[in-house]
Enzyme design. Structure first.
Site, PDB file in Angstrom:
ATOM      1  N   GLU A  39      20.244 -47.188  12.485  1.00 55.63           N
ATOM      2  CA  GLU A  39      19.575 -47.366  14.063  1.00 55.63           C
ATOM      3  C   GLU A  39      18.314 -47.934  13.621  1.00 55.63           C
ATOM      4  OE1 GLU A  39      17.514 -44.651  14.612  1.00 55.63           O
ATOM      5  OE2 GLU A  39      17.894 -42.544  14.428  1.00 55.63           O
ATOM      6  N   ARG A  64      18.917 -35.539  11.180  1.00 55.93           N
ATOM      7  CA  ARG A  64      20.227 -36.427  11.323  1.00 55.93           C
ATOM      8  C   ARG A  64      20.507 -37.286  12.266  1.00 55.93           C
ATOM      9  NH1 ARG A  64      24.591 -32.896  10.021  1.00 55.93           N
ATOM     10  NH2 ARG A  64      25.808 -34.284  10.877  1.00 55.93           N
ATOM     11  N   HIS A 107      15.094 -57.595   3.458  1.00 55.63           N
ATOM     12  CA  HIS A 107      15.968 -56.135   3.333  1.00 55.63           C
ATOM     13  C   HIS A 107      16.127 -55.778   1.645  1.00 55.63           C
ATOM     14  CE1 HIS A 107      19.740 -54.883   4.275  1.00 55.63           C
ATOM     15  NE2 HIS A 107      19.703 -55.334   2.665  1.00 55.63           N
ATOM     16  N   ASP A 122      24.411 -51.010  -1.047  1.00 56.77           N
ATOM     17  CA  ASP A 122      23.637 -51.627   0.043  1.00 56.77           C
ATOM     18  C   ASP A 122      23.933 -50.741   1.136  1.00 56.77           C
ATOM     19  OD1 ASP A 122      22.616 -52.112   2.160  1.00 56.77           O
ATOM     20  OD2 ASP A 122      22.802 -54.562   1.555  1.00 56.77           O
TER      21      ASP A 122
END
Length: 284
Positions: A39, A64, A107, A122
């Protein structure tokens, strides 16, 4: 076992021995994907994303929350190292959207060396992330719980691809050059602050399920996938429904004093977002 590993294992509901072998790596990889959602909420809020060990552990474990590649793979690298794996991060260039020019290194992924073999792990590429490590070997189709992948070797450059219907889609290019902490800081800052970064303009979430399915969220559009098939798909009515779904379906913590966020905060930042985006499952 260190307090950090104990807290991490509790976070992902892991109750097996902490052994540095390939079976453990495979199982742990999938368990991480199913427990800690991908997220980018902090980018949307907006909040600064800090990559030091304490902040990452506080956010992804204690609070969390989830995170994106710099946090997810940073946490997973620390876990594997403390378990006795030989592991380090490398950086990739995301080409999932077929950009006209080669993009910067934004990335973070992991190179694991185990018993004379090298593996790519990954846990931070959103909807199309690996859910199992794959061997660093060119041209071989490799199965994961959520699809087929392969690596292409082009000189010093490697390309990770996934099987999408009847063709192979490239995800990112990477090499094995040694990277340093500030390289991740730079890529993280670019991803969070570059005006054209899609992380700034879309709320993205993904949680992979142990049964081979996955849940994805793009702004107000929620999809439950089983392979390439849609099990459930709906546009959420409002931010209140979005806030509830994040907690119930993605297992997201929202109450932490530092890393939590309120319904009012979410409502404010989501006011200008598209309520009916084009459906999709590739979110990096």
């Amino acid at each position: 076992m260190s307090p950090f590993l104990s807290a991490y294992f509790a976070r992902i509901d892991w109750h097996q021995p902490a052994q540095a072998d390939i079976d453990t790596l495979r199982a742990l990889h999938l368990q991480h994907n199913s427990a800690i959602p991908f997220e980018n909420i902090d980018v949307v809020l907006p909040r600064e994303i800090h990559l030091d060990d304490q902040n990452v552990a506080d956010k992804l474990i204690a609070a969390r929350r989830g995170g994106y590649c710099f946090e997810q793979n940073g946490l997973f690298e620390r876990v594997l190292r403390e378990m006795g794996f030989h592991v380090r991060s490398v950086l990739g260039r995301v080409v999932l959207s077929n950009p006209p020019q080669m993009p910067p290194r934004t990335h973070r992924l992991l190179l694991v060396e185990l018993n004379g073999e090298r593996w790519i792990a990954d846990v931070g590429f959103g909807g199309q992330t690996l859910t199992a490590p794959i061997r660093l070997i060119a041209g071989e189709e490799q199965a994961t719980p959520h699809g087929l992948y392969r690596l292409i070797n082009e000189g010093n450059d490697w390309v990770l691809q996934f099987r999408h219907h009847d063709h192979w889609q490239s995800m990112y290019h990477f090499d094995l050059v040694t990277q340093y902490f500030n390289d991740y800081v730079m890529g993280n800052f670019w991803s969070a602050h570059w005006p054209q970064s899609h992380f700034r303009h879309h709320l993205l979430m993904c949680r992979h399920l142990l049964d081979g399915g996955k849940l994805t969220l793009t702004n107000f559009h929620f999809t439950h996938w089983q392979g390439m098939h849609v099990v459930e798909q709906r546009n959420l009515a409002d931010t209140s429904e979005l806030y509830q779904l994040m907690q119930e379906r993605f297992g997201l913590g929202v109450d932490d004093a530092k890393h939590g966020f309120s319904l009012a905060e979410l409502t404010t930042v989501m006011a200008g977002f598209d309520t009916h985006p084009q459906a999709g499952n590739n979110q990096k």
